[in-house]
Scaffold this motif. Structure first.
Motif, mmCIF file in Angstrom:
data_model
loop_
_atom_site.group_PDB
_atom_site.id
_atom_site.type_symbol
_atom_site.label_atom_id
_atom_site.label_comp_id
_atom_site.label_asym_id
_atom_site.label_seq_id
_atom_site.Cartn_x
_atom_site.Cartn_y
_atom_site.Cartn_z
ATOM 1 N N PHE A 20 0.670 -1.304 -0.036
ATOM 2 C CA PHE A 20 -0.064 0.146 -0.010
ATOM 3 C C PHE A 20 0.853 1.361 0.201
ATOM 4 O O PHE A 20 2.119 1.042 0.425
ATOM 5 N N ASP A 21 0.262 2.284 -0.342
ATOM 6 C CA ASP A 21 0.839 3.991 -0.429
ATOM 7 C C ASP A 21 0.123 4.513 0.158
ATOM 8 O O ASP A 21 -1.305 4.430 0.611
ATOM 9 N N ILE A 22 0.427 5.833 0.299
ATOM 10 C CA ILE A 22 -0.263 7.128 0.934
ATOM 11 C C ILE A 22 -0.221 8.239 -0.437
ATOM 12 O O ILE A 22 0.870 8.381 -0.712
ATOM 13 N N SER A 23 -1.285 8.406 -0.821
ATOM 14 C CA SER A 23 -1.209 9.111 -1.988
ATOM 15 C C SER A 23 -2.693 9.913 -2.161
ATOM 16 O O SER A 23 -3.632 9.090 -1.862
ATOM 17 N N ALA A 32 -7.799 12.931 -5.550
ATOM 18 C CA ALA A 32 -8.973 13.169 -4.322
ATOM 19 C C ALA A 32 -8.235 14.622 -3.542
ATOM 20 O O ALA A 32 -6.870 15.015 -3.831
ATOM 21 N N ASP A 33 -8.884 15.462 -2.992
ATOM 22 C CA ASP A 33 -8.444 16.392 -2.338
ATOM 23 C C ASP A 33 -7.708 16.100 -1.016
ATOM 24 O O ASP A 33 -6.592 16.826 -0.648
ATOM 25 N N ASP A 34 -7.776 14.930 -0.385
ATOM 26 C CA ASP A 34 -7.043 14.336 0.720
ATOM 27 C C ASP A 34 -6.373 13.161 0.374
ATOM 28 O O ASP A 34 -6.519 12.404 -0.509
ATOM 29 N N LEU A 35 -5.132 13.000 1.247
ATOM 30 C CA LEU A 35 -4.527 11.738 0.931
ATOM 31 C C LEU A 35 -5.277 10.306 1.400
ATOM 32 O O LEU A 35 -6.094 10.543 2.348
ATOM 33 N N HIS A 36 -4.859 9.359 0.785
ATOM 34 C CA HIS A 36 -5.673 8.152 0.964
ATOM 35 C C HIS A 36 -4.492 7.055 1.366
ATOM 36 O O HIS A 36 -3.388 7.164 0.798
ATOM 37 N N LEU A 37 -4.963 6.116 1.913
ATOM 38 C CA LEU A 37 -3.950 4.948 1.904
ATOM 39 C C LEU A 37 -4.832 3.957 1.014
ATOM 40 O O LEU A 37 -5.930 3.541 0.860
#
Length: 570
Positions: A20-23, A32-37
């Motif tokens: 997984f990554d954070i993006s 997206a406006d926010d970061l996601h896992l």
């Protein structure tokens, strides 16, 4: 070692081995406006959304990413995130809170996520139907509140953490795991990640200098896109990206193997062998391999003999490895000779542009089942490598047979497809000849000095017509078929750049090879490691964190540094 900073919209924040990554990139070309896992098990799936809070409101933040630390900054407050290991991240906040939303909110028997609180340790656990994994959030400090616990159907499911100084751990795992214990502090985890990346970049790019300013970031793209064995990947694998191109295609992997060979030979060998683990009974390689699928609907071009000859110059291979790779490469070559030659024809054919790797190149605008000079050239190199390997392994009869096949294909390529001043394609069924403006038709330069000098000179002149100030356009910019973002109908790509540069250099056309290398390296230093680039502006296109582009930069930069270090002859 803090390492380079990078734009999180272009390059995801991840860790060697992690799935997984954070993006903010949550789907193809979707930010997206926010970061996601975002998990890459069973596909690309955003699982959790991270929303920074100032009081009860969403905080506008400035995001800074380095290889070991991701941070949201708001005034004098911040949230920081680091990897502890491949499946665990640590997150802490100072003055800002954090809301963690479950992305797949509507829970049905076949989709969505279920959130509950584990009565054993009090951790929040999310089960994701999309990834088939669990995500455990353990609050280590601060206060927390949750919504949607044990709720079914379409419900808001989220967790909020707050406090002057709070911290939590998030893990991705399978069915069960012992309660989380913080054996390391956050700072120790971040320092460990920095050391691991520092050791990696020191191994794969020890030559880096001021003249190669993108080397560390290129190494990070490779390091962070590497995943542990899982699903159909039976070895550690370097995905093409931890954006939506989260697969291993059966020619892309060769460039990653070459970039890794000198510094991480075990990982390099795994990259070369990974598609061969899924070779079918006819010898064909799959089109691509991902966590949960192997696709055989197309193949990719046989550049593997070219790549293996370069790998063997750098990798210490044992006898068992040589036997295995010889048998696999032989089967792959026989696929082309036995399954892809029309009876009575000496040249093999592609069945579609996708087989060539140049999916929509103008070479395929007419008929698509065609015999092409690039395919013949790759096989000539591959047959030469098989001849060499067979001789080394004490198989002289096989060596002679490979040599015979090589001469047969070479004679047919020059006698049938060379039309005085250019190579053309031939329709496999009807024998119709057709020329195009694609750079693909010039790829036989990979044969280097094995080409007749006059043909090499003609190809070099054609290549120069494709050269812009940024690199090699796959279709000339003055062609009516040119499209700035036309995939293989105009943009600059890394693989043909490396193959052509190498062929020109082996043909003795050093000045043109140097120019192509310099322009592509400058392009990456300016525009990053996109899947491809606009040939007239140099802007990065499509996936912006593509490993074969980063690898190609490392290959060319390392070779440039070696040449620069060689003493000049008097």
């Amino acid at each position: 070692m803090q390492g380079p900073t990078f734009g999180i919209r272009d390059i995801p924040f991840s860790y060697r081995g992690s799935w997984f990554d954070i993006s903010p990139v949550i789907a193809e070309k979707t930010h997206a406006d926010d970061l996601h896992l975002v998990s890459h098990q069973t596909g690309m799936h955003p699982v959790l959304r991270f929303v920074p809070l100032h009081g009860d409101a969403r905080a506008e933040t400035r995001i800074v990413a380095t290889p070991s630390l991701l941070a949201w900054h708001h005034e004098n407050h911040h949230i920081e995130l680091t990897y502890q290991d491949a499946d665990t991240i640590r997150v802490r906040g100072n003055g800002l809170g954090l809301r963690i939303d479950v992305v797949a909110g509507a829970l049905t028997p076949f989709s969505g996520s279920y959130l509950y609180r584990d009565p054993v340790d009090g951790a929040y656990v999310l089960t994701s139907y999309e990834t088939g994994r669990r995500y455990r959030i353990t609050v280590l400090a601060g206060t927390s509140a949750a919504a949607g616990i044990e709720a079914l159907g379409p419900r808001d499911r989220h967790l909020t953490v707050a406090g002057d100084a709070w911290e939590l751990a998030i893990e991705e795992y399978d069915a069960g795991r012992s309660p989380f214990v913080a054996a390391l502090t956050f700072d120790q985890a971040a320092a460990g990640t920095a050391r691991q990346f520092g050791a990696f970049v020191d191994s794969v790019a020890p030559w880096r200098a001021a003249e190669t300013p993108a080397a560390e970031l290129a190494a990070y793209v490779l390091w962070s896109a590497t995943v542990e064995p899982a699903g159909f990947l039976g070895r550690p694998g370097v995905l093409m990206s931890k954006h939506w191109m989260d697969k291993v295609w059966s020619w892309d992997h060769c460039f990653n193997a070459l970039a890794l060979a000198a510094g991480d030979p075990a990982l390099a060998w795994d990259q070369f062998q990974l598609p061969f683990d899924h070779q079918d009974p006819t010898g064909a390689l799959p089109d691509s391999v991902a966590h949960s699928e192997v696709l055989y609907n197309f193949v990719k071009p046989p550049i593997h003999g070219w790549a293996l000859s370069r790998l063997r110059a750098q990798l210490p291979l044992g006898d068992d490895q040589l036997v295995q790779v010889y048998d696999r490469l032989a089967a792959w070559t026989r696929f082309w000779l036995d399954r892809r030659r029309v009876p009575g024809h000496d040249l093999p054919h592609y069945q579609h542009g996708n087989d060539s790797g140049w999916d929509n190149a103008t070479t395929f605008d007419g008929d698509r089942v065609i015999e092409t000079a690039d395919l013949a050239a790759y096989l000539i190199l591959q047959l030469a490598e098989l001849r060499t390997l067979a001789a080394e392994l004490g198989r002289p009869d096989e060596a002679r047979q490979w040599g015979h096949e090589r001469e047969t294909v070479r004679k047919a390529m020059l006698g049938t497809l060379w039309q005085g001043s250019r190579f053309v394609a031939r329709t496999a069924g009807t024998g119709r000849l057709r020329a195009s403006g694609s750079l693909l038709d010039l790829m036989p330069i990979v044969l280097g000095a094995d080409l007749p000098p006059d043909i090499g000179a003609e190809l070099a002149a054609g290549i120069e017509r494709h050269l812009t100030e940024h690199g090699l356009a796959t279709e000339p910019v003055d062609s009516p078929d040119y499209a700035a973002d036309g995939y293989w109908r105009g943009p600059i790509w890394a693989p043909p750049t490396v193959l052509i540069e190498d062929g020109l250099r082996r043909a003795g056309l050093i000045d043109l090879a140097d120019t192509i290398s310099q322009r592509f390296r400058a392009l990456c230093e300016r525009s990053g490691f996109a899947e491809n680039f606009d040939a007239t502006t140099g802007a990065g296109l499509r996936d912006r964190a593509y490993t074969w582009t980063a690898s190609s930069y490392l290959i060319l930069a390392a070779a440039h540094q070696r040449r620069s270090a060689q003493p000049v002859e008097a």
